[in-house]
Design a protein around this motif. Structure first.
Motif, mmCIF file in Angstrom:
data_model
loop_
_atom_site.group_PDB
_atom_site.id
_atom_site.type_symbol
_atom_site.label_atom_id
_atom_site.label_comp_id
_atom_site.label_asym_id
_atom_site.label_seq_id
_atom_site.Cartn_x
_atom_site.Cartn_y
_atom_site.Cartn_z
ATOM 1 N N THR A 64 9.081 -14.989 -79.000
ATOM 2 C CA THR A 64 10.193 -15.860 -79.383
ATOM 3 C C THR A 64 11.523 -15.313 -78.902
ATOM 4 O O THR A 64 12.545 -15.988 -79.026
ATOM 5 C CB THR A 64 10.237 -16.039 -80.911
ATOM 6 N N SER B 63 8.701 -23.590 -73.250
ATOM 7 C CA SER B 63 9.150 -22.826 -74.400
ATOM 8 C C SER B 63 10.197 -21.791 -73.984
ATOM 9 O O SER B 63 11.210 -21.603 -74.664
ATOM 10 C CB SER B 63 7.965 -22.137 -75.077
ATOM 11 N N LEU C 155 16.963 -18.560 -66.985
ATOM 12 C CA LEU C 155 16.674 -19.982 -67.046
ATOM 13 C C LEU C 155 16.146 -20.486 -65.707
ATOM 14 O O LEU C 155 15.187 -21.266 -65.651
ATOM 15 C CB LEU C 155 17.938 -20.744 -67.447
ATOM 16 N N VAL D 73 14.091 -13.942 -75.775
ATOM 17 C CA VAL D 73 14.297 -14.387 -74.403
ATOM 18 C C VAL D 73 13.334 -13.667 -73.473
ATOM 19 O O VAL D 73 12.620 -14.298 -72.676
ATOM 20 C CB VAL D 73 15.761 -14.150 -73.978
ATOM 21 N N GLU E 65 17.711 -31.786 -72.875
ATOM 22 C CA GLU E 65 17.330 -31.274 -74.181
ATOM 23 C C GLU E 65 16.710 -32.393 -75.009
ATOM 24 O O GLU E 65 17.312 -33.466 -75.201
ATOM 25 C CB GLU E 65 18.556 -30.706 -74.905
ATOM 26 N N LYS F 22 21.509 -15.315 -68.905
ATOM 27 C CA LYS F 22 20.975 -16.636 -69.250
ATOM 28 C C LYS F 22 20.706 -17.486 -68.017
ATOM 29 O O LYS F 22 19.628 -18.071 -67.882
ATOM 30 C CB LYS F 22 21.967 -17.333 -70.178
ATOM 31 N N LYS G 285 13.541 -23.484 -73.358
ATOM 32 C CA LYS G 285 14.226 -23.833 -74.606
ATOM 33 C C LYS G 285 14.846 -22.603 -75.257
ATOM 34 O O LYS G 285 16.017 -22.631 -75.683
ATOM 35 C CB LYS G 285 13.239 -24.495 -75.569
ATOM 36 N N ILE G 286 14.083 -21.519 -75.326
ATOM 37 C CA ILE G 286 14.577 -20.309 -75.979
ATOM 38 C C ILE G 286 15.743 -19.711 -75.205
ATOM 39 O O ILE G 286 16.763 -19.311 -75.777
ATOM 40 C CB ILE G 286 13.423 -19.291 -76.139
ATOM 41 N N ASN H 113 17.746 -21.281 -73.093
ATOM 42 C CA ASN H 113 18.879 -22.204 -73.110
ATOM 43 C C ASN H 113 19.676 -22.104 -74.407
ATOM 44 O O ASN H 113 20.892 -22.336 -74.419
ATOM 45 C CB ASN H 113 18.385 -23.638 -72.909
ATOM 46 N N ASN H 114 19.006 -21.755 -75.500
ATOM 47 C CA ASN H 114 19.664 -21.640 -76.803
ATOM 48 C C ASN H 114 20.157 -20.226 -77.090
ATOM 49 O O ASN H 114 20.647 -19.953 -78.185
ATOM 50 C CB ASN H 114 18.712 -22.080 -77.912
ATOM 51 N N SER H 115 20.028 -19.334 -76.128
ATOM 52 C CA SER H 115 20.403 -17.937 -76.335
ATOM 53 C C SER H 115 21.806 -17.666 -75.812
ATOM 54 O O SER H 115 22.417 -18.497 -75.139
ATOM 55 C CB SER H 115 19.406 -17.026 -75.610
ATOM 56 N N ASP H 116 22.306 -16.469 -76.117
ATOM 57 C CA ASP H 116 23.568 -16.004 -75.546
ATOM 58 C C ASP H 116 23.323 -14.801 -74.637
ATOM 59 O O ASP H 116 24.156 -13.921 -74.511
ATOM 60 C CB ASP H 116 24.566 -15.658 -76.646
#
Length: 586
Positions: free
Chosen positions: A40, A120, A137, A42, A166, A133, A123-124, A126-129
């Motif tokens: 779960t 997956s 991605l 990155v 998204e 990234k 998504k993970i 893309n939602n991270s900092d």
């Protein structure tokens, strides 16, 4: 991608369940060779997407069975009491597979799981900092494209979710239209990908160079995807490209030239170094599956292990399994070319002894298997292996037979499960029933074997740390040569084929002689040369389709109809949802 069919919620649940079943409690995730157990995070999510390339998918008999066992290059016949397995291996070569066939179902599940893992990861990430990234991605999207392209190649349709939207709807996309969108999507991620070697990337990561390779393959096969059932195999290779200028073949030439002219890669003079145990730093490697031997999950050595005889041993602790071989048609395509450096190569030991695979004698016990408590390491001839076989035998104590002066004794070998049958790998298969690839117990020696991939002696009968090239420079040259040829630029095609021929050299036993240049090229010569360069690497089926050879009959393979150029959607999938429609002919 443009919407072809919206898949209902049930299929989304199915793919989610498939993902969770495959990814929860991962035993191994690998990114820059760092181990972890958090799918779960990155790093963990991206590593899980990479991990699906290995773990049986592109390293065992799975995708290999569909891309090679269905061709003139390889088959896995039933050998007496071995390799029956409900006929699943024979079905690949005899073209009798159905929507319920195990190989058809298993590969679909593996490849769609690659899609779910990639989605997956997207998504993970893309939602991270994450500070990387954009790079991560792009890599995840590159993997998604690779899995999707492979499914479209094999099955003609694929589940797909737009990685740029998204919460977008899950779709079922068809190869004829999806290939264009897939090309555009891979081209779009190139600016965010690292060049090989930058940002700590290596050949096990999806880099700009991996993208150029994938785009070359997609453009080369685009016309087939658009007209799969063309009865005459007269595909339109000169169609205008999706983007950029010129035709599909112009784009193949453009992307392959970026790789060939980059200066980052060089053709190996020893062709077999590409497939050796220590190939991780190979000069041809562009995008590979990194393998290793450890206590988590050993790499897979099926490409070598499956072809070797059970009484062929590289150390006293392992053996081959007497399975796959090549056809007489492919073996005889090498007639008058046995001096080609890609056909075979003998091994020289440290004291100067050559093992030529042709005679009784001995070799020094100077090479030691790593991490083995000093077990001696025996090296077989590499390449296409035919005729009577020689090698070490085991003593009753389980070690190699040795000479009185401490060398490994080399003896004539016999088949393990047919003790009176000499291990004589005959070029002709001569099945009792020509339509069925079945041998009686006393016939299990038949078939020329492929020792192109080096057998790793360190890990029992299957483990390996040979990195598996998905794209390497030799294959890039073959793609550019074919593109030149299809444009009518025969001189350029011949130049690329000759680069492959004359750069390779034979061993010192033959004075390091280079391969011989060709003086002309036509469709038959080019097809033969593609086989010489890329055999046993999961490229043959698309080659045969492009050249109109796939439907033709050859040993234990009947004349087939064009619908067999792709595989059926598994019945298990059709039973779950009616939104998938079965491919024509099944």
């Amino acid at each position: 991608m443009k919407l072809n069919k919206i898949v209902n919620r049930s299929i989304l649940i199915v793919f989610t369940a498939l993902f969770l079943a495959s990814c929860t409690n991962l035993d191994e995730v690998v990114l820059d060779e760092v181990l972890g157990d958090d799918a779960t995070s990155v790093d963990g999510a991206l590593a899980a997407a990479y991990d699906r390339l290995g773990d049986g998918t592109f390293v065992g008999k799975n995708v290999f069975a569909m891309q090679e066992f269905t061709t003139d290059v390889a088959l896995l016949p039933t050998r007496g009491s071995d390799w029956g397995d409900g006929g699943k291996w024979r079905a690949m070569h005899e073209f009798t597979w159905t929507s319920g066939s195990a190989i058809v179902t298993d590969n679909w599940n593996l490849l769609t799981n690659g899609i779910t893992r990639s989605l997956s990861a997207i998504k993970i990430i893309n939602n991270s900092d994450s500070s990387q990234k954009a790079l991560f991605l792009a890599e995840a999207k590159g993997l998604l494209a690779f899995y999707t392209y492979t499914i479209l190649d094999l099955y003609g349709q694929a589940p797909y979710l737009d990685p740029y939207t998204e919460g977008g709807p899950l779709q079922i996309v068809q190869a004829a239209t999806a290939i264009d969108e897939l090309i555009v999507e891979v081209e779009a991620i190139i600016p965010d990908l690292a060049s090989l070697g930058q940002n700590s990337t290596h050949t096990g990561r999806f880099t700009k160079e991996a993208a150029y390779s994938l785009l070359s393959a997609m453009y080369l096969n685009r016309s087939v995807f658009k007209d799969r059932y063309n009865a005459s195999s007269n595909f339109n290779f000169t169609e205008a490209a999706v983007s950029g200028t010129g035709t599909d073949m112009d784009r193949v030439i453009y992307y392959t030239s970026l790789l060939i002219d980059s200066g980052k890669f060089n053709l190996e003079r020893n062709y077999f170094d590409n497939f050796s145990i220590n190939n991780s730093k190979g000069s041809e490697l562009i995008f590979v599956i990194v393998q290793k031997i450890d206590n988590i999950r050993n790499g897979d050595n099926d490409f070598a292990y499956n072809s070797m005889g059970r009484n062929q041993r590289t150390s006293p602790s392992n053996r081959g399994t007497n399975g796959s071989c090549t056809t007489p048609e492919f073996y005889h395509s090498w007639d008058n070319n046995h001096d080609d450096p890609r056909f075979a190569r003998t091994y020289q030991y440290s004291d100067g002894t050559w093992f030529t695979n042709t005679q009784i004698g001995s070799v020094p016990a100077s090479d030691i298997v790593p991490n083995s408590n000093n077990l001696p390491w025996f090296h077989f001839t590499r390449g296409m292996i035919a005729g009577p076989q020689y090698g070490p035998k085991l003593t009753s104590a389980g070690g190699f037979e040795m000479t009185t002066d401490g060398r490994i004794k080399v003896s004539e070998l016999y088949m393990e499960k047919s003790a009176g049958t000499k291990m004589d790998f005959t070029p002709e298969l001569n099945f009792d029933d020509p339509t069925q690839s079945v041998f009686a117990q006393n016939q299990i020696n038949r078939g020329v074997r492929c020792f192109k991939w080096e057998f790793d002696p360190e890990s029992g009968n299957g483990g390996s740390k040979v990195d598996i090239p998905l794209f390497r420079l030799g294959g890039i040259y073959t793609m550019r040569a074919e593109a030149y040829f299809r444009k009518g630029q025969n001189a350029s095609a011949l130049s690329d084929i000759n680069a492959l021929r004359i750069t390779r050299t034979r061993e010192a036993l033959y004075s390091n002689a280079p391969g011989k240049a060709l003086t002309s090229i036509d469709s038959e010569i080019l097809f033969r040369e593609l086989g010489f360069e890329m055999y046993w690497e999961m490229y043959r089926r698309p080659q045969m389709i492009r050249f109109g050879k796939y439907d033709l009959p050859y040993t234990a393979k009947p004349l087939s109809l064009p619908f067999r150029r792709i595989f059926p959607i598994p019945q298990q999938t059709l039973d779950v949802t009616k939104d998938f429609k079965q491919n024509f002919g099944y």
